[in-house]
Write a protein that holds these residues in place. Structure first.
Motif, PDB file in Angstrom:
ATOM      1  N   GLU A   1     -26.424-138.873  93.451  1.00 45.25           N
ATOM      2  CA  GLU A   1     -26.624-138.439  94.912  1.00 45.25           C
ATOM      3  C   GLU A   1     -25.334-137.857  95.102  1.00 45.25           C
ATOM      4  O   GLU A   1     -25.469-136.597  95.994  1.00 45.25           O
ATOM      5  CB  GLU A   1     -26.467-139.675  95.638  1.00 45.25           C
ATOM      6  N   ARG A   2     -24.061-138.117  94.805  1.00 48.59           N
ATOM      7  CA  ARG A   2     -22.928-137.291  95.411  1.00 48.59           C
ATOM      8  C   ARG A   2     -23.062-135.644  94.827  1.00 48.59           C
ATOM      9  O   ARG A   2     -22.594-134.728  95.565  1.00 48.59           O
ATOM     10  CB  ARG A   2     -21.630-137.950  94.575  1.00 48.59           C
ATOM     11  N   CYS A   3     -23.413-135.686  93.634  1.00 49.74           N
ATOM     12  CA  CYS A   3     -23.326-134.328  92.912  1.00 49.74           C
ATOM     13  C   CYS A   3     -24.419-133.433  93.436  1.00 49.74           C
ATOM     14  O   CYS A   3     -24.319-132.302  93.915  1.00 49.74           O
ATOM     15  CB  CYS A   3     -23.772-134.435  91.317  1.00 49.74           C
ATOM     16  N   ALA A   4     -25.765-133.959  93.867  1.00 46.99           N
ATOM     17  CA  ALA A   4     -26.720-133.189  94.473  1.00 46.99           C
ATOM     18  C   ALA A   4     -26.217-132.825  95.931  1.00 46.99           C
ATOM     19  O   ALA A   4     -26.776-131.704  96.312  1.00 46.99           O
ATOM     20  CB  ALA A   4     -27.877-134.135  94.599  1.00 46.99           C
ATOM     21  N   GLN A   5     -25.439-133.412  96.450  1.00 47.59           N
ATOM     22  CA  GLN A   5     -25.071-133.064  97.838  1.00 47.59           C
ATOM     23  C   GLN A   5     -24.399-131.495  97.820  1.00 47.59           C
ATOM     24  O   GLN A   5     -24.282-130.791  98.949  1.00 47.59           O
ATOM     25  CB  GLN A   5     -24.065-133.789  98.548  1.00 47.59           C
ATOM     26  N   GLN A   6     -23.953-131.231  96.887  1.00 44.18           N
ATOM     27  CA  GLN A   6     -23.169-129.754  96.620  1.00 44.18           C
ATOM     28  C   GLN A   6     -24.222-129.144  95.943  1.00 44.18           C
ATOM     29  O   GLN A   6     -23.621-127.903  95.514  1.00 44.18           O
ATOM     30  CB  GLN A   6     -22.102-130.042  95.697  1.00 44.18           C
ATOM     31  N   GLY A   7     -25.552-129.351  95.623  1.00 43.59           N
ATOM     32  CA  GLY A   7     -26.512-128.357  95.083  1.00 43.59           C
ATOM     33  C   GLY A   7     -27.711-127.917  95.990  1.00 43.59           C
ATOM     34  O   GLY A   7     -27.800-128.616  96.922  1.00 43.59           O
ATOM     35  N   ASP A   8     -28.627-127.277  95.214  1.00 45.92           N
ATOM     36  CA  ASP A   8     -29.817-126.685  96.073  1.00 45.92           C
ATOM     37  C   ASP A   8     -30.870-127.517  95.414  1.00 45.92           C
ATOM     38  O   ASP A   8     -31.193-127.212  94.145  1.00 45.92           O
ATOM     39  CB  ASP A   8     -29.632-125.185  95.619  1.00 45.92           C
ATOM     40  N   MET A   9     -31.767-128.262  96.169  1.00 45.05           N
ATOM     41  CA  MET A   9     -32.594-128.954  95.648  1.00 45.05           C
ATOM     42  C   MET A   9     -33.984-128.139  95.404  1.00 45.05           C
ATOM     43  O   MET A   9     -34.835-128.487  94.630  1.00 45.05           O
ATOM     44  CB  MET A   9     -33.242-129.956  96.665  1.00 45.05           C
ATOM     45  N   HIS A  10     -33.930-126.799  95.689  1.00 43.24           N
ATOM     46  CA  HIS A  10     -35.054-126.016  95.356  1.00 43.24           C
ATOM     47  C   HIS A  10     -34.636-125.016  94.180  1.00 43.24           C
ATOM     48  O   HIS A  10     -35.526-124.145  93.807  1.00 43.24           O
ATOM     49  CB  HIS A  10     -35.594-125.275  96.714  1.00 43.24           C
ATOM     50  N   ALA A  11     -33.494-125.329  93.532  1.00 42.19           N
ATOM     51  CA  ALA A  11     -33.173-124.262  92.454  1.00 42.19           C
ATOM     52  C   ALA A  11     -33.960-124.284  91.350  1.00 42.19           C
ATOM     53  O   ALA A  11     -34.288-123.201  90.920  1.00 42.19           O
ATOM     54  CB  ALA A  11     -31.750-124.787  92.125  1.00 42.19           C
ATOM     55  N   TYR A  12     -34.502-125.742  91.002  1.00 45.20           N
ATOM     56  CA  TYR A  12     -35.488-125.619  89.572  1.00 45.20           C
ATOM     57  C   TYR A  12     -36.676-126.414  90.175  1.00 45.20           C
ATOM     58  O   TYR A  12     -36.410-127.502  90.589  1.00 45.20           O
ATOM     59  CB  TYR A  12     -34.375-126.353  88.771  1.00 45.20           C
ATOM     60  N   PRO A  13     -37.681-125.766  90.108  1.00 47.37           N
ATOM     61  CA  PRO A  13     -39.105-126.799  90.481  1.00 47.37           C
ATOM     62  C   PRO A  13     -39.432-127.542  89.228  1.00 47.37           C
ATOM     63  O   PRO A  13     -40.590-127.536  88.351  1.00 47.37           O
ATOM     64  CB  PRO A  13     -40.093-125.466  90.526  1.00 47.37           C
ATOM     65  N   THR A  16     -19.256-128.458  79.031  1.00 42.01           N
ATOM     66  CA  THR A  16     -19.321-126.963  79.279  1.00 42.01           C
ATOM     67  C   THR A  16     -20.301-126.522  80.388  1.00 42.01           C
ATOM     68  O   THR A  16     -20.391-125.463  80.832  1.00 42.01           O
ATOM     69  CB  THR A  16     -19.559-126.443  78.045  1.00 42.01           C
ATOM     70  N   LEU A  17     -21.109-127.621  80.754  1.00 41.70           N
ATOM     71  CA  LEU A  17     -22.007-127.128  81.932  1.00 41.70           C
ATOM     72  C   LEU A  17     -21.367-126.747  83.436  1.00 41.70           C
ATOM     73  O   LEU A  17     -20.392-127.504  83.786  1.00 41.70           O
ATOM     74  CB  LEU A  17     -22.946-128.459  82.349  1.00 41.70           C
ATOM     75  N   PRO A  18     -21.408-125.501  83.813  1.00 41.95           N
ATOM     76  CA  PRO A  18     -20.904-125.023  85.043  1.00 41.95           C
ATOM     77  C   PRO A  18     -21.255-126.224  86.240  1.00 41.95           C
ATOM     78  O   PRO A  18     -22.322-126.655  86.192  1.00 41.95           O
ATOM     79  CB  PRO A  18     -21.270-123.552  85.432  1.00 41.95           C
ATOM     80  N   LYS A  19     -20.318-126.221  87.151  1.00 42.54           N
ATOM     81  CA  LYS A  19     -20.720-127.217  88.085  1.00 42.54           C
ATOM     82  C   LYS A  19     -21.734-126.949  89.088  1.00 42.54           C
ATOM     83  O   LYS A  19     -22.617-127.645  89.466  1.00 42.54           O
ATOM     84  CB  LYS A  19     -19.176-127.261  89.126  1.00 42.54           C
ATOM     85  N   THR A  20     -22.028-125.587  89.381  1.00 42.05           N
ATOM     86  CA  THR A  20     -23.128-125.299  90.174  1.00 42.05           C
ATOM     87  C   THR A  20     -24.539-125.482  89.241  1.00 42.05           C
ATOM     88  O   THR A  20     -25.374-125.919  90.015  1.00 42.05           O
ATOM     89  CB  THR A  20     -23.204-123.653  90.344  1.00 42.05           C
ATOM     90  N   LEU A  21     -24.525-125.455  87.929  1.00 40.76           N
ATOM     91  CA  LEU A  21     -25.662-125.841  87.254  1.00 40.76           C
ATOM     92  C   LEU A  21     -25.925-127.192  87.327  1.00 40.76           C
ATOM     93  O   LEU A  21     -27.135-127.665  87.542  1.00 40.76           O
ATOM     94  CB  LEU A  21     -25.658-125.187  85.801  1.00 40.76           C
ATOM     95  N   ARG A  22     -24.823-127.929  87.106  1.00 48.11           N
ATOM     96  CA  ARG A  22     -24.770-129.544  87.110  1.00 48.11           C
ATOM     97  C   ARG A  22     -25.544-129.866  88.538  1.00 48.11           C
ATOM     98  O   ARG A  22     -26.309-130.825  88.740  1.00 48.11           O
ATOM     99  CB  ARG A  22     -23.377-129.860  87.030  1.00 48.11           C
ATOM    100  N   CYS A  23     -24.768-129.548  89.784  1.00 47.42           N
ATOM    101  CA  CYS A  23     -25.190-130.031  91.020  1.00 47.42           C
ATOM    102  C   CYS A  23     -26.612-129.557  91.325  1.00 47.42           C
ATOM    103  O   CYS A  23     -27.620-130.132  92.062  1.00 47.42           O
ATOM    104  CB  CYS A  23     -24.195-129.301  92.128  1.00 47.42           C
TER     105      CYS A  23
END
Ligand code: KG4
Ligand code: ZN
Length: 362
Positions: free
Chosen positions: A199-211, A255-262
């Motif tokens: 939940e915390r990580c997702a707050q910094q991510g885009d929910m439409h990034a990967y379908p 090694t996963l970039p933070k953007t990819l992770r979130c």
């Protein structure tokens, strides 16, 4: 109105909890004493709950919690009217700790009051009684009530036609939604329990990034499925980390970039919640629901809360959606007191023996 004092115990998984709750005949609740010893930190280093460690911790925690509960009871001069203990579902070695402890207490301290076995799942369902704005005077207007139970072990949709009549509509065919959060968190290198971390990580991510796929989203039933979604996230991470042939290893996570992770966390969370919201809406419509209750550990998720609220405001007929207060979403003894009290009115109780796979019955 005569109130009943209920002493309750919960040890089905990794929380040891004791509660003293007073109930009115109208189901008004007053939580007088509630203490939970969480084992989360102990199990976190193993990446999940270890049954024998849980058993040992319950054994250690129960007498300590009882010590402070019994001094509260003595100080307030309260004698409970009934005792209630979780008998399942859950980890049997953990369940037995609570059952044995309460059986001994019953025999030695309160031999003249009933000791009742309670279904943990019913505990989650009736946790709506602890909702901040729950008003017992309008309880009857809340039925039919659709119930979505989302936890680490269960994903169950049902409907209550009144306080005592439950009908199961559907459940998960494989992983529970909370379990999929825990598994995906592990893939992302996030610690146990995975739900709050995702939940915390997702707050910094885009929910439409990967379908990601939302399995059974439009199926004509009330079933759920989460193992395919977890596998889709695994393949996606393998692909993105340029490791499409080997199994995705713990070393790769760092090694996963933070953007990819979130972005992965946010897209996974969205895909996981879509069927929950869609099928709850469908059930509410089909059964003419006057309210919805969403309970269990996953119901603590703030994105799920707003997703559900916004959808019902837009297309669900403005019926109230009841989420328990955050401290009543995870496993706790107050909800066991509630389920046991509700059941006791109709003489419903479960045998005093651990049943790891106990299910919901009407
Ligand atoms: O109800 P619960 O405490 O125990 C069971 O009866 O299983 O639920 C625990 C589950 C775990 O899988 C945990 O990751 C999940 O609830 N959980 C969450 C959140 N908080 C806990 N899942 C998503 N978002 C959260 N904020
Ligand atoms: Zn639970």
């Amino acid at each position: 109105m005569q109130r009943k004092y209920v002493l309750a115990c919960e040890t089905s998984c990794d929380e040891t909890s004791l509660a003293l709750v007073s109930f009115g005949e109208d189901f008004s609740v007053d939580v007088l004493f509630h203490k939970t010893a969480s084992q989360v930190e102990i199990h976190a280093s193993f990446g999940g709950v270890v049954p024998n460690l849980a058993k040992r911790e319950h054994q250690k925690n129960l007498p300590l919690l009882w010590e402070s509960m019994s001094s509260y009871l003595a100080q307030k001069k309260i004698t409970p009217d009934m005792m209630e203990v979780t008998v399942g579902p859950g980890l049997e070695p953990a369940l037995w700790q609570g059952i044995t402890f309460f059986s001994t207490l019953h025999k030695t301290v309160y031999p003249n009051i009933p000791l009742i076995g309670v279904n943990h799942l019913e505990g989650h369902i009736y946790s709506f009684l602890f909702h901040e704005s729950f008003d017992p005077t309008v309880l009857d207007t809340l039925f039919p009530m659709v119930s979505l139970l989302v936890s680490g072990g269960h994903t169950i949709l049902g409907v209550l036609s009144d306080m005592h009549s439950y009908r199961l509509l559907g459940e998960t065919k494989d992983d529970a939604v909370g379990e999929s959060f825990d598994k995906v968190a592990r893939l992302l290198g996030l610690p146990y329990p995975g739900g709050p971390q995702i939940e915390r990580c997702a707050q910094q991510g885009d929910m439409h990034a990967y379908p990601f796929p939302s399995p059974l989203l439009h199926s004509d039933d009330y079933e759920f499925s989460y193992s395919g979604l977890k596998t889709a996230v695994l393949y996606h991470l393998r692909h993105m980390s340029g490791d499409s042939t080997q199994s995705f290893s713990p070393g790769k996570q760092a090694t996963l970039p933070k953007t990819l992770r979130c972005n992965t966390a946010a897209s996974f969370q969205y895909a996981a919640f879509r069927p929950l919201v869609e099928k709850t809406k469908k059930a509410a419509k089909e059964y003419g629901a006057h309210s919805v209750v969403v309970s269990g550990g996953v119901s603590a998720n703030s994105f799920l809360r707003s997703f559900m609220n916004e959808t019902f405001e837009r297309e669900g007929g403005h019926i109230p959606i009841l989420f328990p207060p955050l401290s009543y979403c995870q496993d706790n003894a107050a909800m066991i007191a509630a389920a046991g009290y509700v059941g006791s009115i109709k003489g419903k109780e479960y045998p005093l023996e651990a049943n790891g796979i106990l299910s919901l019955s009407s």
